[in-house]
Motif scaffolding. Structure first.
Motif, PDB file in Angstrom:
ATOM      1  N   PRO A 139      29.957  58.161  48.538  1.00 23.51           N
ATOM      2  CA  PRO A 139      31.240  57.483  48.275  1.00 23.51           C
ATOM      3  C   PRO A 139      31.126  55.972  48.131  1.00 23.51           C
ATOM      4  CG  PRO A 139      31.470  59.113  50.008  1.00 23.51           C
ATOM      5  CD  PRO A 139      30.007  58.991  49.748  1.00 23.51           C
ATOM      6  N   GLU A 140      30.366  55.320  49.019  1.00 20.25           N
ATOM      7  CA  GLU A 140      30.295  53.862  48.965  1.00 20.25           C
ATOM      8  C   GLU A 140      29.545  53.395  47.733  1.00 20.25           C
ATOM      9  OE1 GLU A 140      28.856  52.188  52.558  1.00 20.25           O
ATOM     10  OE2 GLU A 140      30.566  52.871  53.760  1.00 20.25           O
ATOM     11  N   ALA A 141      28.424  54.054  47.428  1.00 16.57           N
ATOM     12  CA  ALA A 141      27.654  53.667  46.240  1.00 16.57           C
ATOM     13  C   ALA A 141      28.455  53.926  44.979  1.00 16.57           C
ATOM     14  CB  ALA A 141      26.336  54.426  46.201  1.00 16.57           C
ATOM     15  N   ASP A 142      29.116  55.090  44.911  1.00 12.65           N
ATOM     16  CA  ASP A 142      29.911  55.421  43.729  1.00 12.65           C
ATOM     17  C   ASP A 142      31.072  54.448  43.565  1.00 12.65           C
ATOM     18  OD1 ASP A 142      28.240  57.541  43.350  1.00 12.65           O
ATOM     19  OD2 ASP A 142      29.603  59.043  44.187  1.00 12.65           O
ATOM     20  N   ALA A 143      31.730  54.117  44.677  1.00 12.76           N
ATOM     21  CA  ALA A 143      32.858  53.181  44.609  1.00 12.76           C
ATOM     22  C   ALA A 143      32.389  51.796  44.205  1.00 12.76           C
ATOM     23  CB  ALA A 143      33.571  53.130  45.959  1.00 12.76           C
ATOM     24  N   GLY A 144      31.234  51.384  44.732  1.00 16.59           N
ATOM     25  CA  GLY A 144      30.712  50.069  44.375  1.00 16.59           C
ATOM     26  C   GLY A 144      30.386  49.963  42.902  1.00 16.59           C
ATOM     27  N   SER A 145      29.753  51.023  42.363  1.00 18.89           N
ATOM     28  CA  SER A 145      29.428  51.035  40.938  1.00 18.89           C
ATOM     29  C   SER A 145      30.692  50.992  40.092  1.00 18.89           C
ATOM     30  CB  SER A 145      28.613  52.285  40.610  1.00 18.89           C
ATOM     31  OG  SER A 145      28.382  52.399  39.226  1.00 18.89           O
ATOM     32  N   ARG A 146      31.686  51.775  40.496  1.00 16.66           N
ATOM     33  CA  ARG A 146      32.942  51.838  39.744  1.00 16.66           C
ATOM     34  C   ARG A 146      33.648  50.487  39.752  1.00 16.66           C
ATOM     35  NH1 ARG A 146      38.165  53.055  41.385  1.00 16.66           N
ATOM     36  NH2 ARG A 146      39.510  53.918  39.748  1.00 16.66           N
ATOM     37  N   VAL A 147      33.727  49.855  40.913  1.00 15.82           N
ATOM     38  CA  VAL A 147      34.401  48.563  41.011  1.00 15.82           C
ATOM     39  C   VAL A 147      33.663  47.507  40.203  1.00 15.82           C
ATOM     40  CG1 VAL A 147      35.010  46.686  42.593  1.00 15.82           C
ATOM     41  CG2 VAL A 147      35.495  49.056  43.221  1.00 15.82           C
ATOM     42  N   ALA A 148      32.333  47.566  40.187  1.00 15.20           N
ATOM     43  CA  ALA A 148      31.557  46.607  39.402  1.00 15.20           C
ATOM     44  C   ALA A 148      31.945  46.667  37.933  1.00 15.20           C
ATOM     45  CB  ALA A 148      30.065  46.880  39.567  1.00 15.20           C
ATOM     46  N   HIS A 149      32.151  47.880  37.426  1.00 12.93           N
ATOM     47  CA  HIS A 149      32.585  48.021  36.034  1.00 12.93           C
ATOM     48  C   HIS A 149      33.997  47.477  35.846  1.00 12.93           C
ATOM     49  CE1 HIS A 149      29.206  50.280  34.423  1.00 12.93           C
ATOM     50  NE2 HIS A 149      29.204  51.008  35.507  1.00 12.93           N
ATOM     51  N   LEU A 150      34.852  47.700  36.816  1.00  9.73           N
ATOM     52  CA  LEU A 150      36.253  47.299  36.662  1.00  9.73           C
ATOM     53  C   LEU A 150      36.423  45.794  36.689  1.00  9.73           C
ATOM     54  CD1 LEU A 150      38.068  49.973  38.881  1.00  9.73           C
ATOM     55  CD2 LEU A 150      37.609  50.026  36.429  1.00  9.73           C
ATOM     56  N   VAL A 151      35.621  45.096  37.499  1.00 13.08           N
ATOM     57  CA  VAL A 151      35.802  43.648  37.626  1.00 13.08           C
ATOM     58  C   VAL A 151      35.110  42.881  36.507  1.00 13.08           C
ATOM     59  CG1 VAL A 151      36.010  43.814  40.125  1.00 13.08           C
ATOM     60  CG2 VAL A 151      33.782  43.309  39.118  1.00 13.08           C
ATOM     61  N   SER A 152      34.349  43.592  35.683  1.00 19.34           N
ATOM     62  CA  SER A 152      33.550  42.889  34.677  1.00 19.34           C
ATOM     63  C   SER A 152      34.224  42.761  33.317  1.00 19.34           C
ATOM     64  CB  SER A 152      32.209  43.620  34.493  1.00 19.34           C
ATOM     65  OG  SER A 152      32.417  44.919  33.974  1.00 19.34           O
ATOM     66  N   GLY A 153      35.439  43.310  33.156  1.00 18.99           N
ATOM     67  CA  GLY A 153      36.084  43.224  31.852  1.00 18.99           C
ATOM     68  C   GLY A 153      37.525  43.671  31.893  1.00 18.99           C
ATOM     69  N   LYS A 154      37.977  44.309  30.808  1.00 16.54           N
ATOM     70  CA  LYS A 154      39.373  44.734  30.682  1.00 16.54           C
ATOM     71  C   LYS A 154      39.635  46.124  31.282  1.00 16.54           C
ATOM     72  CE  LYS A 154      40.312  42.235  26.355  1.00 16.54           C
ATOM     73  NZ  LYS A 154      38.940  41.691  26.169  1.00 16.54           N
ATOM     74  N   MET A 155      38.597  46.760  31.816  1.00 12.84           N
ATOM     75  CA  MET A 155      38.759  48.115  32.316  1.00 12.84           C
ATOM     76  C   MET A 155      39.662  48.157  33.543  1.00 12.84           C
ATOM     77  SD  MET A 155      34.887  49.601  31.999  1.00 12.84           S
ATOM     78  CE  MET A 155      33.931  49.442  30.481  1.00 12.84           C
ATOM     79  N   LEU A 156      40.581  49.139  33.534  1.00 18.78           N
ATOM     80  CA  LEU A 156      41.488  49.335  34.662  1.00 18.78           C
ATOM     81  C   LEU A 156      41.120  50.571  35.463  1.00 18.78           C
ATOM     82  CD1 LEU A 156      44.832  48.576  32.783  1.00 18.78           C
ATOM     83  CD2 LEU A 156      43.450  47.007  34.164  1.00 18.78           C
ATOM     84  N   ASP A 157      40.393  51.472  34.862  1.00 22.28           N
ATOM     85  CA  ASP A 157      39.884  52.652  35.566  1.00 22.28           C
ATOM     86  C   ASP A 157      38.635  53.117  34.845  1.00 22.28           C
ATOM     87  OD1 ASP A 157      39.706  54.557  37.481  1.00 22.28           O
ATOM     88  OD2 ASP A 157      41.606  55.551  37.031  1.00 22.28           O
ATOM     89  N   TYR A 158      37.722  53.740  35.590  1.00 19.92           N
ATOM     90  CA  TYR A 158      36.396  54.057  35.063  1.00 19.92           C
ATOM     91  C   TYR A 158      35.924  55.365  35.677  1.00 19.92           C
ATOM     92  CZ  TYR A 158      31.384  53.221  34.025  1.00 19.92           C
ATOM     93  OH  TYR A 158      30.086  53.307  33.575  1.00 19.92           O
ATOM     94  N   ILE A 159      35.649  56.354  34.848  1.00 22.38           N
ATOM     95  CA  ILE A 159      35.163  57.645  35.330  1.00 22.38           C
ATOM     96  C   ILE A 159      33.921  58.026  34.544  1.00 22.38           C
ATOM     97  CG2 ILE A 159      35.683  60.084  35.674  1.00 22.38           C
ATOM     98  CD1 ILE A 159      38.635  59.348  35.681  1.00 22.38           C
ATOM     99  N   GLU A 160      32.776  58.078  35.222  1.00 20.72           N
ATOM    100  CA  GLU A 160      31.553  58.533  34.572  1.00 20.72           C
ATOM    101  C   GLU A 160      31.506  60.049  34.659  1.00 20.72           C
ATOM    102  OE1 GLU A 160      26.716  57.840  34.578  1.00 20.72           O
ATOM    103  OE2 GLU A 160      28.037  56.531  35.739  1.00 20.72           O
TER     104      GLU A 160
END
Length: 235
Positions: A139-160
């Motif tokens: 959970p922590e690693a997945d959440a960290g990766s997801r947040v990294a994508h969200l803070v880096s641009g226009k993305m508001l949600d990210y699902i791999e």
């Protein structure tokens, strides 16, 4: 809707109930991860049973979700509460490595078809996978990766989804605003596909070549993660 169970292997509360086969989910551990899963499943009307050995957590959740106080490290406790009848089990115990491994191993031994287990490190994840967990979540690693994508641009949600294929919700780049998808040629230029559009006050609509994008829209876009990052970095 909530109830509770008892096992002779460990002091508990209530009486056993029969899970609905092919639908029931057994959630072991009522920490933040496990309790969130159990409460959400219960709210969605799924047949769920939570198992927790900490009396304080049992008291906290009694009357809110179906639960039993038992120690799932003990294979006899799992047998007595009918764990093998559940098609899906979630091991939410992550902080105690030994307990996590023993519980997962117990579920493998009794043949639970789908076992989801929480891990707190890549090493922990490898152990769980080797002993037979079908799905391992960090959970922590997945959440960290997801947040990294969200803070880096226009993305508001990210699902791999899988193998790099990703779906994101984002604001449209300026070069797409005021144009139809056929005109902006997003797929040809960036290799990603705009799946749908949510305009203010209007229901979500699947995208067509004639769909026109406005500045206030939210767009759902699918494609490889690297290509989506490139598209989302556009001004």
């Amino acid at each position: 809707m909530a109830d509770s169970r008892r096992t002779d292997a460990d002091a508990g509360r209530g009486a056993p109930r029969n899970p609905t086969k092919d639908q029931g989910v057994l959630v072991i551990g009522l920490g933040r991860f496990g309790s969130s899963i159990a409460a959400t499943l219960d709210r969605l009307g799924q047949d769920v049973l939570a198992v927790e050995r900490n009396p304080d957590l049992v008291a906290q959740w009694t009357g809110r979700i179906p639960l039993v106080e038992a120690d799932a490290v003990n294979p006899d406790a799992l047998e007595q509460l009918g764990a093998r009848e559940f098609p899906v089990a979630v091991v939410g115990v992550g902080s105690y490595l030994e307990a996590s491994v023993l519980i997962t191993g117990n579920l493998v031994d009794i043949g639970v078809p789908q076992i989801w287990a929480k891990a707190i490190s890549s090493e922990h994840a490898r152990i769980l996978q080797r002993i037979g967990a079908h799905h391992v979540v960090l959970p922590e690693a997945d959440a960290g990766s997801r947040v990294a994508h969200l803070v880096s641009g226009k993305m508001l949600d990210y699902i791999e989804v899988e193998d790099g294929f990703t779906v994101v919700k984002m604001r449209p780049p300026k070069e797409t605003q005021g144009f139809t998808l056929a005109q902006s040629k997003v797929r040809e230029r960036y290799g990603v596909t705009i799946i749908g559009v949510k305009s203010p006050g209007i229901d979500f609509q699947y995208a067509t070549p004639e769909t026109r994008i406005s500045a206030n829209d939210l767009i759902i876009v699918g494609g490889h993660a690297d290509l989506l990052e490139r598209f989302a970095s556009r001004p």
